[in-house]
Design an enzyme around this catalytic site. Structure first.
Site, PDB file in Angstrom:
ATOM      1  CB  CYS A  58      -0.971  -0.004   1.183  1.00  0.00           C
ATOM      2  SG  CYS A  58      -0.469   0.958   2.600  1.00  0.00           S
ATOM      3  CG  HIS A  70      -2.327   5.641   1.707  1.00  0.00           C
ATOM      4  ND1 HIS A  70      -3.592   5.138   1.500  1.00  0.00           N
ATOM      5  CD2 HIS A  70      -2.166   6.638   0.812  1.00  0.00           C
ATOM      6  CE1 HIS A  70      -4.167   5.810   0.524  1.00  0.00           C
ATOM      7  NE2 HIS A  70      -3.333   6.718   0.087  1.00  0.00           N
ATOM      8  CG  HIS A  71      -0.023   2.873   6.148  1.00  0.00           C
ATOM      9  ND1 HIS A  71      -1.228   2.834   5.480  1.00  0.00           N
ATOM     10  CD2 HIS A  71      -0.200   3.682   7.214  1.00  0.00           C
ATOM     11  CE1 HIS A  71      -2.109   3.574   6.133  1.00  0.00           C
ATOM     12  NE2 HIS A  71      -1.510   4.111   7.181  1.00  0.00           N
ATOM     13  CD  GLN A 127      -8.510  -4.246  -2.231  1.00  0.00           C
ATOM     14  OE1 GLN A 127      -8.048  -4.207  -1.094  1.00  0.00           O
ATOM     15  NE2 GLN A 127      -9.590  -4.934  -2.541  1.00  0.00           N
ATOM     16  CB  CYS A 168      -1.412  -0.356   6.647  1.00  0.00           C
ATOM     17  SG  CYS A 168      -2.752  -0.277   5.444  1.00  0.00           S
TER      18      CYS A 168
HETATM   19 ZN    ZN Z   1      -2.053   1.399   4.094  1.00  0.00          ZN
END
Ligand code: ZN
Length: 192
Positions: free
Chosen positions: A76, A78-79, A117, A147
């Site tokens: 992902c 974001h993390h 996703q 995450c």
């Molecule tokens: Zn994430």
């Protein structure tokens, strides 16, 4: 292409940042290991769906083709934590089909990048529309995001489901139901 030297430098800094000693024995080779691992995990940036979907065969008929349970691992954006699960892909040909293993390769192309996703699901569908020019595509992706599950925001094992429809699948609920019937279950999904 992954710049291995930069990744190594960054991992060393990260280790210092979390209060670790990058020189201690167990961590000595960690920056190098991670740099090599990222070359593999981010290989999708150097690949394109056309490499896998351009080799087509003439369709005998234009019945729905469904490839279930395509296992994938992604990360992902974001993390930078893994998310992983299964993609289920259906399409209705328009005179052209592609080898089933190529659909899995197409998923890999988009999974081996930093991803979201929803975006990955849409990208796979759009690539298929572009390369195969089918009558329609429908994709369901079910995945666990570390995450979320590793941090206790969601229960371990809980899944996020995304659904994308293109072409004839978009308006035709009968086709969508057929897809879920062939899948043997109807996940609770967010429309993308
Ligand atoms: Zn994430």
């Amino acid at each position: 292409m992954v710049d291995q030297e930069k990744v190594k430098e960054a991992v060393r800094l990260l280790l210092e940042g979390i209060g670790e000693d990058p020189e201690r024995e167990g961590l000595k080779d960690t920056p190098d290991r991670i740099a090599r691992m990222y070359t593999e995990l981010m290989a999708g940036y150097d690949d394109a769906p056309a490499n896998h979907l351009s080799r087509t065969f003439t369709a005998e008929n234009n019945e729905m083709v469904l490839e279930k349970d395509i296992v994938f691992y992604s990360m992902c954006e974001h993390h930078m934590m893994p998310f992983f699960g299964k993609a289920h892909i259906a399409y209705i040909p328009n005179g052209k089909v592609v080898g089933l293993s190529k659909l899995a390769r197409c998923v890999e192309t988009y999974a081996r990048r930093l991803q979201i996703q929803e975006k990955m699901t849409a990208e796979i569908a759009d690539a298929m529309m572009e390369e195969l020019k089918p009558q329609g595509v429908m994709i369901v992706v079910e995945a666990e995001h570390l995450c979320m599950t590793a941090r206790g925001v969601k229960k371990p094992g809980s899944k996020t489901t995304t659904v994308v429809t293109r072409g004839v699948f978009k308006e035709d609920e009968r086709l969508q139901d057929l897809f879920f019937k062939l899948l043997n279950h109807k996940p609770e999904a967010e429309e993308v």
